[in-house]
Design a protein around this motif. Structure first.
Motif, PDB file in Angstrom:
ATOM      1  N   ALA A 115      -0.083  -3.926 -10.748  1.00  0.00           N
ATOM      2  CA  ALA A 115      -0.748  -3.005 -11.677  1.00  0.00           C
ATOM      3  C   ALA A 115      -2.127  -3.525 -12.060  1.00  0.00           C
ATOM      4  O   ALA A 115      -3.111  -2.753 -12.122  1.00  0.00           O
ATOM      5  N   GLN A 116      -2.209  -4.850 -12.308  1.00  0.00           N
ATOM      6  CA  GLN A 116      -3.497  -5.445 -12.653  1.00  0.00           C
ATOM      7  C   GLN A 116      -4.467  -5.341 -11.478  1.00  0.00           C
ATOM      8  O   GLN A 116      -5.651  -5.024 -11.657  1.00  0.00           O
ATOM      9  N   ALA A 117      -3.966  -5.584 -10.278  1.00  0.00           N
ATOM     10  CA  ALA A 117      -4.824  -5.518  -9.086  1.00  0.00           C
ATOM     11  C   ALA A 117      -5.326  -4.092  -8.839  1.00  0.00           C
ATOM     12  O   ALA A 117      -6.475  -3.892  -8.407  1.00  0.00           O
ATOM     13  N   LEU A 118      -4.475  -3.110  -9.097  1.00  0.00           N
ATOM     14  CA  LEU A 118      -4.912  -1.722  -8.940  1.00  0.00           C
ATOM     15  C   LEU A 118      -6.042  -1.393  -9.904  1.00  0.00           C
ATOM     16  O   LEU A 118      -6.994  -0.658  -9.547  1.00  0.00           O
ATOM     17  N   MET A 119      -5.961  -1.904 -11.133  1.00  0.00           N
ATOM     18  CA  MET A 119      -7.063  -1.683 -12.080  1.00  0.00           C
ATOM     19  C   MET A 119      -8.341  -2.345 -11.572  1.00  0.00           C
ATOM     20  O   MET A 119      -9.432  -1.767 -11.654  1.00  0.00           O
ATOM     21  N   GLN A 120      -8.211  -3.568 -11.026  1.00  0.00           N
ATOM     22  CA  GLN A 120      -9.380  -4.251 -10.474  1.00  0.00           C
ATOM     23  C   GLN A 120      -9.940  -3.479  -9.277  1.00  0.00           C
ATOM     24  O   GLN A 120     -11.162  -3.389  -9.091  1.00  0.00           O
ATOM     25  N   MET A 121      -9.049  -2.938  -8.478  1.00  0.00           N
ATOM     26  CA  MET A 121      -9.486  -2.146  -7.321  1.00  0.00           C
ATOM     27  C   MET A 121     -10.297  -0.941  -7.772  1.00  0.00           C
ATOM     28  O   MET A 121     -11.349  -0.622  -7.196  1.00  0.00           O
TER      29      MET A 121
END
Length: 892
Positions: free
Chosen positions: A674-680
């Protein structure tokens, strides 16, 4: 240490006596000397707290005791000849006091009980005024008027009818009388257990005047001060114009042979009710009264020669103790006393040399340790004060001579010299059953303490005090525990050092209450201003701390917080296992003071350090795999999330003994996705965000579905997030979860370990060739033999950062760090204090990642930094303070 036979008498006192080698069995006494069962001779400067006036086994007292053979000893309700004679002689000792009656008791406490009853029955009032530092015995009534509540509170003794005032505070004294109907005021002319503190004549005179004015009884407790101790039958005689209504006697009245006490009173203090309803089975007994008559005779011999002798010896002792205080102001901070009642105040240790000494000072066992030296090495019996643990009591028999006093002064001089020269191995050698000359040393040079001061101050400019902090510490290994001892003990040869380790383990099995052990008066921020701080230490290692029952753990945490509040801290940082046993601070979140675990800075700084080390060693590539051991813990979880901003391939490792481990790790994997998707979405081009951008099937659809889960009310279902993401990724998934640590870390280029196992367990053979390991656990997770077995592997301590400025928290510092380095959890505490934090941070097992990043950046702004440094892309291990030192610090 095994319990001794005396533990059947009092196991709690026996514990203390055994550990300071006071558990002597005395088999003979002769004058001013005692002899134990091994034939050792001791000079007695305690005299049983004043109950042995003529030394041990005085012939005249024994003669009186034996002369009554054949007479009835107890004949209640009849009288014995000795009782009648003793009453008459006591009343006539000081005719100007106008005593009319004598009541005999079995002890000093019983005499106080009788005096209180007498005052109340005569006046018809209940309230008794006494002094905060006063001590009058340990029976219920006496405890009610004893100043220190530590003696009454455990027994639920009511003090509702007692008013305590501070000595010499005239305003408080007059307020007490003005606001209440007072039955009596009880005082000692010298506060014995209150520090051998003499009351001024002016204060006693004012007490007497108020008693007369308000119709209250003036009760003078002469149990310790009377019968010659201050050179008079009654010490109050030397206070001009004061005539007591009631006087309590005991101790010396016994001649050191039999229990007896007495209450003397004027006719006005007597009441019919007291006469009818107060009695004691053993009072008036012939044996005790005969010995007491002998005591009076010995005090009168030679027209009071012994009383004059007391005055002469008191002057010599007084002058000698004053010389010691003047000679050793770094050891003795005060001498006070009168007659043959004196005390020396031991200056508290500040923790610069040893946290153990500072802990002993605060917790009140430094004076017992010094008394142990005097008993075992100097063969002189002294003792601490009960009420004042920093005071050493000096109270010899009345027959003491000048040469005896000189011997005591010489022993105290030798003791002070050892303390001044930091020869604590010699001072404390008796603890392990050795004389100082028996000890041998490892050959290391004992280094002087080199404290690194906090920065300078511009002339004429006063920096702003930004706040204060307290940081909770404890040893994380046996090596750390030994390191809190003075340097001279650390430098002992192995066998002798081991003897001290064993003593400490036994002593701290029960005496582990936390205490402030170091004060940092000024730590400056790069932004300006400074904070003040304290280290609060408990000597329990992790395994002992974790084995405490829950109620004991909670009490330990409460004691930690109480100690932090006592020094006025604005925020409390939880070091090492204090965070674990408090469930990440959640159990003390309502303690009335902001709390931080320090886990935010620990996690992010550790992750940053591992990343920089991987970059510098050329292993930070697209296909690099990073393992986080202990990923379900607070630090491990945050570190894993942060590492995902650099690396796409992660291994989350949990505890195989935890049945829910795989499920918990799966949830954390979902949170990382979920955190990586926000960064993406924010355009990140590295780490897991970039991997997802490149590999997700229909990434916009995945983001929409995940956002529905993450943004809905309540706790996000991160397991569902993981499922959605991995359904749209090629196999294998970039995040692996496992409890098979040995297998999975063989595939990891970088390893960050942050478990709470409490021991070293990771074998060097499990690591990949040329792996980089950041061990953020305390104690370390990786075994120390990595240095010999795996020279290809780089291992360094995690959770360590560059401090805002070079600073050393005493000789031992925190875990022996270089002054430029310190724990990230401590540094987070300091940074939050610098920022004026008013709320708790980094609590629980699920600290928000964005909060952790803010704390990390906040700490950097104040001057803290990651401890990995690079020079032209290469690791600067010398500057970083790692390499051999860090690897050597890892414990087997």
């Amino acid at each position: 240490m095994k319990p001794s036979a005396t533990s059947h008498l009092n196991p709690d006192r026996d514990f203390l006596l055994r550990h300071i080698q006071f558990d002597k069995t005395m088999v003979r006494g002769d004058g001013v000397y005692l002899f134990d069962e091994d034939g050792n001779q001791y000079l007695d400067f305690l005299a049983q707290y004043g109950a042995v006036p003529f030394g041990h086994n005085p012939a005249q007292s024994w003669d009186a005791l034996c002369a009554g053979r054949g007479e009835p000893s107890m004949v209640q309700p009849f009288y014995t000849p000795a009782a009648k004679q003793l009453a008459r002689e006591l009343i006539q000792l000081e005719p100007e006091f106008n005593f009319a009656h004598a009541v005999f008791t079995n002890s000093g406490a019983e005499a106080v009980e009788a005096a209180l009853k007498m005052a109340r029955s005569t006046t018809g009032r209940e309230k008794i005024v006494s002094l905060h530092l006063g001590f009058h015995g340990k029976t219920a009534g006496a405890l009610a008027v004893t100043g220190n509540p530590v003696y009454s509170e455990p027994f639920l003794v009511s003090t509702a009818q007692s008013i305590k005032v501070e000595p010499e505070d005239i305003d408080a004294l007059e307020f007490a009388f003005a606001g209440h109907e007072i039955a009596g005021f009880i005082l000692e002319t010298v506060l014995g257990e209150g520090g051998m503190q003499p009351l001024s004549d002016a204060y006693i005179q004012r007490v007497a005047a108020l008693c007369r004015q308000h119709g209250a009884m003036l009760i003078v407790d002469e149990i310790q001060t009377g019968m010659g101790r201050l050179g008079e039958y009654f010490s109050v005689k030397r206070v001009p114009g004061v005539r007591p209504d009631i006087v309590c006697l005991s101790k010396a009245l016994s001649g050191g042979l039999v229990p007896i006490g007495a209450v003397l009173c004027t006719k006005a203090a007597w009441s019919e009710a007291f006469g009818y309803y107060h009695s004691s089975t053993f009072a008036n007994n012939q044996v005790g009264c005969r010995v007491a008559l002998s005591t009076l005779a010995q005090l009168r011999d030679g027209d009071g020669a012994l009383l004059r002798h007391v005055d002469a010896m008191a002057a010599h002792l007084d002058a000698g103790l004053d010389v010691l205080v003047e000679k050793y102001p770094d050891v003795f901070s005060q001498h006070q006393g009168k007659g043959l009642m004196h005390s020396l105040r031991i200056k508290p240790f500040n923790g610069h040399e040893s946290y153990f000494l500072a802990h002993a000072s605060v917790q009140g066992y430094i004076v017992p340790l010094i008394c142990g030296y005097l008993v075992n090495v100097s063969k002189i019996v002294v003792a601490p004060l009960f009420n004042r643990p920093d005071l050493l009591r000096i109270e010899p028999p009345l027959i003491i001579e000048r040469e005896h006093i000189d011997r005591l002064l010489s022993a105290l001089d030798e003791c002070a010299h050892l303390i001044r020269c930091k020869q604590f191995s010699s001072l404390l050698s008796y603890l392990v059953g050795r004389q100082p000359e028996e000890l041998s040393y490892s050959g290391k040079a004992t280094a002087d303490i080199a404290l690194v001061p906090n920065g300078g101050q511009e002339a004429g400019k006063m920096p702003e005090r930004l706040g204060s902090f307290a940081f909770l510490i404890h040893p994380t290994s046996s090596e750390d525990l030994l390191n809190i001892m003075p340097r001279s003990i650390i430098d002992l040869d192995g066998p002798h050092k081991k003897e001290f380790e064993d003593w400490m383990a036994s002593w701290f099995s029960r005496r582990y209450e936390p205490a402030p052990v170091f004060h940092a008066p000024r730590i400056e921020s790069k932004l300006g201003g400074y904070v003040e701080g304290w280290l609060i230490a408990c000597p329990l290692p992790p395994e002992r701390m974790m084995r405490l029952p829950k109620a004991h753990r909670m009490r330990l945490l409460e004691q930690y917080v109480e100690a932090a509040k006592s020094v006025g801290a604005d925020i409390v940082g939880l070091g090492a296992f204090t965070s674990i046993i408090s469930r990440g601070g959640m159990d003390i979140a309502d303690a009335g003071i902001p709390i931080t675990t320090g886990n935010s800075f620990t996690a992010i700084a550790s992750a940053e350090s591992l990343h920089k080390a991987l970059v510098a060693t050329g292993q930070s590539r697209f296909d690099s795999r990073v393992a986080v051991i202990g990923a379900s813990g607070s630090v491990g979880r945050l570190a894993a999330i942060h590492l995902s901003t650099y690396y796409a391939s992660l291994i989350l490792v949990g505890n195989s003994a935890n049945a829910q481990a795989i499920d918990q790790l799966g949830e954390i994997a979902g949170e990382i996705y979920a955190q990586a998707l926000m960064q993406m979405q924010r355009g990140s081009g590295i780490g897991l965000a970039q991997y997802l951008r490149s590999h997700l099937v229909e990434p916009l659809n995945v983001v929409a579905r995940v956002n529905q889960i993450v943004l809905r009310d309540g706790t996000p279902d991160y397991r569902a997030v993981r499922r959605i993401v991995e359904e749209n990724l090629p196999s294998p998934a970039p995040i692996e979860v496992s409890v098979d640590i040995e297998q999975v870390i063989r595939n990891a280029h970088g390893v960050l370990s942050a478990t709470s196992v409490g021991r070293s367990f990771i074998e060097p053979a499990w690591l990949r060739d040329a792996a980089v390991v950041c061990d953020a656990a305390r104690p370390p997770d990786l075994k120390a033999n990595v240095r010999e077995e795996r020279p290809d592997v780089l291992v360094f301590e995690g959770g360590v950062v560059r401090f805002v400025e070079p600073y050393k928290f005493g000789r031992a510092n925190i875990l022996g760090f270089d002054p430029t380095l310190n724990l990230a959890c401590l540094s987070e505490t300091v940074a939050l204090a610098m920022s004026g934090a008013k709320q708790s941070y980094s609590l629980g097992n699920r600290i928000p990642y964005d909060q952790s990043l803010r704390i990390y950046k906040l700490a950097l702004s104040h001057g803290f930094s990651d401890c990995i440094a690079t020079v032209e892309g290469e690791l600067d291990l010398q500057t970083a303070g790692f390499a051999e030192k860090s690897i050597a610090n890892l414990n087997p």
